[in-house]
Design a protein around this motif. Structure first.
Motif, mmCIF file in Angstrom:
data_model
loop_
_atom_site.group_PDB
_atom_site.id
_atom_site.type_symbol
_atom_site.label_atom_id
_atom_site.label_comp_id
_atom_site.label_asym_id
_atom_site.label_seq_id
_atom_site.Cartn_x
_atom_site.Cartn_y
_atom_site.Cartn_z
ATOM 1 N N THR A 187 0.813 -1.242 0.027
ATOM 2 C CA THR A 187 0.067 0.089 -0.135
ATOM 3 C C THR A 187 0.805 1.199 0.050
ATOM 4 O O THR A 187 2.270 1.121 0.036
ATOM 5 C CB THR A 187 -0.832 0.015 1.339
ATOM 6 N N ALA A 188 0.349 2.376 0.117
ATOM 7 C CA ALA A 188 0.878 3.597 -0.173
ATOM 8 C C ALA A 188 1.779 3.782 1.111
ATOM 9 O O ALA A 188 2.826 4.600 1.249
ATOM 10 C CB ALA A 188 0.053 4.883 -0.061
ATOM 11 N N SER A 189 1.130 3.159 2.497
ATOM 12 C CA SER A 189 1.891 3.395 3.606
ATOM 13 C C SER A 189 2.926 2.319 3.912
ATOM 14 O O SER A 189 3.627 2.388 4.888
ATOM 15 C CB SER A 189 1.061 3.453 4.673
ATOM 16 N N THR A 190 3.485 1.362 2.788
ATOM 17 C CA THR A 190 4.342 0.335 3.224
ATOM 18 C C THR A 190 5.823 1.103 3.225
ATOM 19 O O THR A 190 5.978 1.598 2.489
ATOM 20 C CB THR A 190 4.297 -0.648 2.051
ATOM 21 N N ASP A 191 6.457 0.704 4.206
ATOM 22 C CA ASP A 191 7.708 1.116 4.574
ATOM 23 C C ASP A 191 8.758 0.200 3.697
ATOM 24 O O ASP A 191 9.068 -0.908 4.000
ATOM 25 C CB ASP A 191 8.090 1.209 6.005
ATOM 26 N N ILE A 192 9.300 0.946 2.864
ATOM 27 C CA ILE A 192 10.441 -0.014 1.817
ATOM 28 C C ILE A 192 11.740 0.184 2.557
ATOM 29 O O ILE A 192 12.357 1.314 2.742
ATOM 30 C CB ILE A 192 10.385 0.841 0.453
ATOM 31 N N TYR A 193 12.382 -0.981 2.972
ATOM 32 C CA TYR A 193 13.483 -0.939 3.544
ATOM 33 C C TYR A 193 14.646 -0.761 2.656
ATOM 34 O O TYR A 193 15.799 -0.073 2.973
ATOM 35 C CB TYR A 193 13.619 -2.534 4.132
ATOM 36 N N ASP A 194 14.316 -1.572 1.339
ATOM 37 C CA ASP A 194 15.734 -1.345 0.368
ATOM 38 C C ASP A 194 15.077 -1.580 -1.118
ATOM 39 O O ASP A 194 14.138 -1.882 -1.158
ATOM 40 C CB ASP A 194 16.846 -2.395 0.616
ATOM 41 N N THR A 195 15.738 -1.476 -1.986
ATOM 42 C CA THR A 195 15.398 -1.852 -3.337
ATOM 43 C C THR A 195 16.462 -2.842 -3.913
ATOM 44 O O THR A 195 17.731 -2.954 -3.602
ATOM 45 C CB THR A 195 15.329 -0.594 -4.399
ATOM 46 N N LEU A 196 16.045 -3.722 -4.734
ATOM 47 C CA LEU A 196 16.742 -4.717 -5.524
ATOM 48 C C LEU A 196 16.428 -4.549 -7.028
ATOM 49 O O LEU A 196 15.650 -4.728 -7.547
ATOM 50 C CB LEU A 196 16.322 -6.082 -4.857
ATOM 51 N N ILE A 246 11.165 -5.296 0.665
ATOM 52 C CA ILE A 246 12.193 -4.788 -0.246
ATOM 53 C C ILE A 246 11.228 -4.739 -1.509
ATOM 54 O O ILE A 246 10.545 -5.614 -2.063
ATOM 55 C CB ILE A 246 13.204 -6.101 -0.385
ATOM 56 N N GLN A 247 11.677 -3.516 -2.204
ATOM 57 C CA GLN A 247 11.019 -3.319 -3.694
ATOM 58 C C GLN A 247 11.776 -3.896 -4.687
ATOM 59 O O GLN A 247 12.991 -3.122 -4.874
ATOM 60 C CB GLN A 247 10.551 -1.861 -3.799
ATOM 61 N N VAL A 248 11.202 -4.582 -5.665
ATOM 62 C CA VAL A 248 12.091 -4.875 -7.051
ATOM 63 C C VAL A 248 11.923 -3.860 -7.884
ATOM 64 O O VAL A 248 10.800 -3.206 -8.290
ATOM 65 C CB VAL A 248 11.510 -6.285 -7.539
ATOM 66 N N LEU A 249 13.051 -3.583 -8.597
ATOM 67 C CA LEU A 249 13.280 -2.532 -9.770
ATOM 68 C C LEU A 249 13.577 -3.283 -10.980
ATOM 69 O O LEU A 249 14.697 -4.155 -10.978
ATOM 70 C CB LEU A 249 13.843 -1.381 -9.271
ATOM 71 N N ALA A 250 13.154 -3.039 -12.208
ATOM 72 C CA ALA A 250 13.533 -3.718 -13.598
ATOM 73 C C ALA A 250 14.865 -2.739 -14.022
ATOM 74 O O ALA A 250 14.743 -1.493 -13.898
ATOM 75 C CB ALA A 250 12.546 -3.648 -14.441
ATOM 76 N N ALA A 251 15.908 -3.680 -14.184
ATOM 77 C CA ALA A 251 17.026 -3.022 -14.472
ATOM 78 C C ALA A 251 17.033 -2.598 -15.884
ATOM 79 O O ALA A 251 16.370 -3.180 -16.886
ATOM 80 C CB ALA A 251 18.395 -4.015 -14.257
ATOM 81 N N HIS A 277 8.230 -4.838 -12.118
ATOM 82 C CA HIS A 277 9.097 -3.790 -11.792
ATOM 83 C C HIS A 277 7.951 -3.351 -10.589
ATOM 84 O O HIS A 277 6.691 -3.029 -10.983
ATOM 85 C CB HIS A 277 9.124 -2.733 -12.817
ATOM 86 N N GLY A 278 8.286 -2.996 -9.645
ATOM 87 C CA GLY A 278 7.608 -2.518 -8.423
ATOM 88 C C GLY A 278 7.057 -3.666 -7.129
ATOM 89 O O GLY A 278 6.707 -3.263 -6.418
ATOM 90 N N ASP A 279 7.163 -4.729 -7.713
ATOM 91 C CA ASP A 279 6.723 -5.776 -6.775
ATOM 92 C C ASP A 279 7.565 -5.749 -5.365
ATOM 93 O O ASP A 279 8.650 -5.322 -5.439
ATOM 94 C CB ASP A 279 7.171 -7.259 -7.227
ATOM 95 N N LEU A 280 6.697 -6.150 -4.437
ATOM 96 C CA LEU A 280 7.390 -6.110 -3.138
ATOM 97 C C LEU A 280 7.452 -7.330 -2.586
ATOM 98 O O LEU A 280 6.837 -8.180 -2.673
ATOM 99 C CB LEU A 280 6.381 -5.493 -2.064
#
Length: 192
Positions: A11-20, A66-71, A54-57
């Motif tokens: 959700t918008a309030s999810t605290d993202i610790y890091d990205t991958l 952790i949020q996944v980002l597409a390289a 891209h954007g999955d948690l």
């Protein structure tokens, strides 16, 4: 090492610790050792399932999200007119059973993106596309079956109702044989 064990809805309030940030070829794997964007060692221990988009948690065993980002990676992007030309390009590329990303840019130009492949590129140009080689995220369509669930299933109805009027008493002798061959019923081979 942070053990990522679960896909979660955020959700918008999810605290993202890091990205991958991962390329496509690593986002289709459920088991993987990687380093996060903040240099943390991570391990994916996920059940088989859809590719990471891209954007999955993902949630770690210890609770961090952790949020996944597409390289960015090498891709070929075929720009083409919308409507029938776009449909024709998607049809022919799709018949090659390759993963495709679809979209449009800020100018409204439609595109089809795929990993570089000279055969696909020649086909795209032949069908009227303008081809550009560059680096961009590759986040392909997940496919219709993935939308309804991960299992690939067919729902074929084989109702063999025979509308014969039987107003008289009859019997089938052993020489009569009623065979149902479905091997060419709908273009699919079926074993019954």
């Amino acid at each position: 090492m942070l053990e990522l064990i679960k896909r979660i809805d955020g959700t918008a309030s999810t605290d993202i610790y890091d990205t991958l940030t991962l390329p496509y070829e690593l986002r289709i794997r459920g088991r993987l050792k990687a380093v996060s964007d903040n240099d943390r060692d991570m391990g994916l221990f996920l059940d088989r399932g859809p590719m990471l988009r891209h954007g999955d948690l993902l949630q770690a065993k210890s609770g961090e999200v952790i949020q996944v980002l597409a390289a960015d990676e090498p891709v070929a992007t075929a720009y083409i007119e919308s409507g029938l030309p776009l449909a024709r390009l998607c049809y022919h590329l799709g018949n090659r059973h390759v993963s495709l990303a679809l979209g449009s840019d800020e100018d409204g130009r439609h595109w089809v993106r795929f990993p570089p492949d000279h055969v696909l590129e020649e086909l795209a140009v032949l069908l009227g596309a303008e081809l550009v080689h560059h680096e961009a995220p590759f986040d392909p369509e997940s496919g219709a079956y993935a939308q309804a669930g991960r299992e690939h299933s067919h729902s074929h109805s084989h109702d063999h109702a025979h509308s014969q009027s039987h107003d008289h008493d009859h019997s089938h002798s052993s020489t009569q044989h009623h065979d149902h061959n479905h091997s060419q019923h709908d273009g699919h081979t079926h074993a019954h």
